[in-house]
Design an enzyme around this catalytic site. Structure first.
Site, short mmCIF file in Angstrom:
data_model
loop_
_atom_site.label_atom_id
_atom_site.label_comp_id
_atom_site.label_asym_id
_atom_site.label_seq_id
_atom_site.Cartn_x
_atom_site.Cartn_y
_atom_site.Cartn_z
N THR A 145 50.14 23.29 57.31
CA THR A 145 51.18 24.24 57.72
C THR A 145 50.60 25.57 58.20
O THR A 145 50.88 26.03 59.31
CB THR A 145 52.19 24.46 56.57
OG1 THR A 145 52.85 23.21 56.34
CG2 THR A 145 53.22 25.52 56.90
N GLY A 176 52.09 18.55 55.55
CA GLY A 176 51.24 18.83 54.40
C GLY A 176 51.08 20.34 54.23
O GLY A 176 51.32 21.12 55.15
N CYS A 177 50.64 20.73 53.03
CA CYS A 177 50.56 22.17 52.73
C CYS A 177 49.44 22.85 53.50
O CYS A 177 49.67 23.86 54.18
CB CYS A 177 50.42 22.39 51.23
SG CYS A 177 49.12 21.39 50.47
N TYR A 178 48.22 22.32 53.45
CA TYR A 178 47.13 22.95 54.22
C TYR A 178 47.44 22.97 55.72
O TYR A 178 47.23 23.97 56.39
CB TYR A 178 45.80 22.22 53.99
CG TYR A 178 45.13 22.46 52.67
CD1 TYR A 178 44.73 23.74 52.29
CD2 TYR A 178 44.86 21.41 51.80
CE1 TYR A 178 44.07 23.96 51.08
CE2 TYR A 178 44.21 21.62 50.59
CZ TYR A 178 43.81 22.89 50.23
OH TYR A 178 43.17 23.10 49.04
#
Ligand SMILES: NC(=O)c1ccc[n+]([C@@H]2O[C@H](COP(=O)([O-])OP(=O)(O)OC[C@H]3O[C@@H](n4cnc5c(N)ncnc54)[C@H](OP(=O)(O)O)[C@@H]3O)[C@@H](O)[C@H]2O)c1
Length: 345
Positions: free
Chosen positions: A152, A148-150
């Site tokens: 990372t 997921g982006c957060y």
């Protein structure tokens, strides 16, 4: 040339992936699927992707993907798990962008995503797609769950310190701010320009679905169950995630040791940069790149560390990480197709 397919190619991550694949000279995009735009030329929908002037979007038909060397699934969670099993059954290797195969505990997935998992037998098979932590496993894997982006920026910042036992695990507070493209391209009143342009708000306080993903990877690093406080915010920019991460050291540790630990851990990595001198990080320095930039500060009044990480949510937070995973899986040079020149600064 290895043959590639992209399922769900017209969303924000799908477009970004097509952009990156268009400059990759070891793979050929042969299938791009879309329900909404099927039959339309890729260039007609995305005029900037001139390279794909003779490629049309198709509806997804699993048999059409049979001969592909790798398939990217850029679909929403819950939709992805209806498609991924059929691709794996016919022998495809898959990088899945959704959350469906990231969490190793089926019960945690089901309680946070409020749905029954329809292919739990694949959870164990999936490798968490962070090459900096799982490169060997990714190389051999048939199914890679792209992070997921957060998570990372948070995981890459904290894991090296957690592995060395330098952090007090109960002190971690992650405060993240994301651009609007993190929510995807779907039409929605709350993400219209006039709704967000003057605003700045927190959302999903104490219950954002990326919390268990960050906890899973930090627990692995600490070797103990860890709970964190994570608060995401929406800011009026299109792309980029800025995370401010507060923690206390587990013992008497000076800032140079923290920096040295991070620098050593990432010494051979192409996409993680540790900043010690630059005064402040800015999301603009990573936009369009696959970098995660990290800077740690120490507040001597409170004895707290304040780490800042910045990523482009659509590149290192999604499609760039996916290309990096593909390169590892297909034994291509890991940096190929991943420009380190950004859009702005
Ligand atoms: N946006 C980010 O920053 C980001 C970062 C990391 C991970 N991710 C994950 O990556 C995946 C894709 O995200 P995204 O931001 O690209 O989403 P998006 O912009 O909303 O695009 C998703 C695409 O999937 C296709 N689709 C097929 N079946 C669908 C269905 N039943 N419902 C909705 N869409 C359907 C749609 O294309 P057609 O209608 O043309 O078929 C749509 O364009 C998600 O799982 C997301 O959580 C996103």
């Amino acid at each position: 040339m290895q043959k590639i397919g992209v399922v769900g190619a017209t969303g924000y991550t799908g477009f970004e992936l097509l952009r990156l694949l268009s400059i990759h000279d070891s793979v050929e995009l042969v299938i791009a699927t879309s329900e909404k735009y099927s039959g339309k030329n890729v260039c007609e929908v995305f005029p900037s992707l001139e390279k794909y002037s003779s490629l049309k979007f198709d509806k997804f038909i699993v048999e059409n993907c049979k001969d592909l060397d790798l398939v990217f699934c850029c679909l929403p969670h819950k939709v992805s798990m209806n498609i991924v099993p059929s691709l794996l059954d016919q022998g495809n290797r898959v990088v899945d962008f959704s959350a469906d195969y990231r969490l190793k505990d089926q019960m945690i997935y089901q309680s946070w995503y409020e749905i029954e998992h329809t292919s739990p037998q694949l959870i164990e098979k999936a490798v968490y797609g962070m090459p900096e932590l799982y490169r060997k496993e990714i190389q051999e894997s048939q199914l890679v769950a792209n992070p997921g982006c957060y998570p990372t920026g948070a995981i890459l910042g904290l894991v090296p310190l957690a592995k060395e036992g330098l952090i007090n695990p109960s002190s971690i507070v992650i405060d993240s701010k994301s651009g609007v493209s993190g929510a995807g391209r779907k039409e929605s009143l709350q993400f219209q320009f006039s709704e967000i342009e003057q605003g700045f708000k927190a959302y999903s306080i104490a219950n954002h679905r990326h919390t268990p993903e960050i906890e899973q990877e930090l627990s692995n690093a600490f070797g103990n169950d860890v709970k964190i406080t994570f608060t995401p915010h929406l800011i009026p920019v299109t792309r980029g995630i800025f995370s401010t991460i507060y923690f206390e050291a587990s013992k008497k540790v000076e800032l140079p040791l923290i920096n040295e630990t991070l620098s050593e851990f990432y010494a051979e990595e192409s996409f993680v940069r540790i900043f010690e001198n630059q005064e402040n990080l800015d999301i603009s320095q990573v936009i369009g790149t696959n970098f995660v930039d990290i800077k740690v500060n120490f507040d001597k009044r409170t004895n707290r560390y304040i780490m800042v990480t910045v990523i482009d949510n659509l590149v290192k937070g999604a499609s760039g990480a996916a290309v990096q995973n593909m390169n590892v899986m297909l034994k291509i040079s890991e940096t190929k197709g991943l420009p380190n020149a950004g859009f702005w600064i």
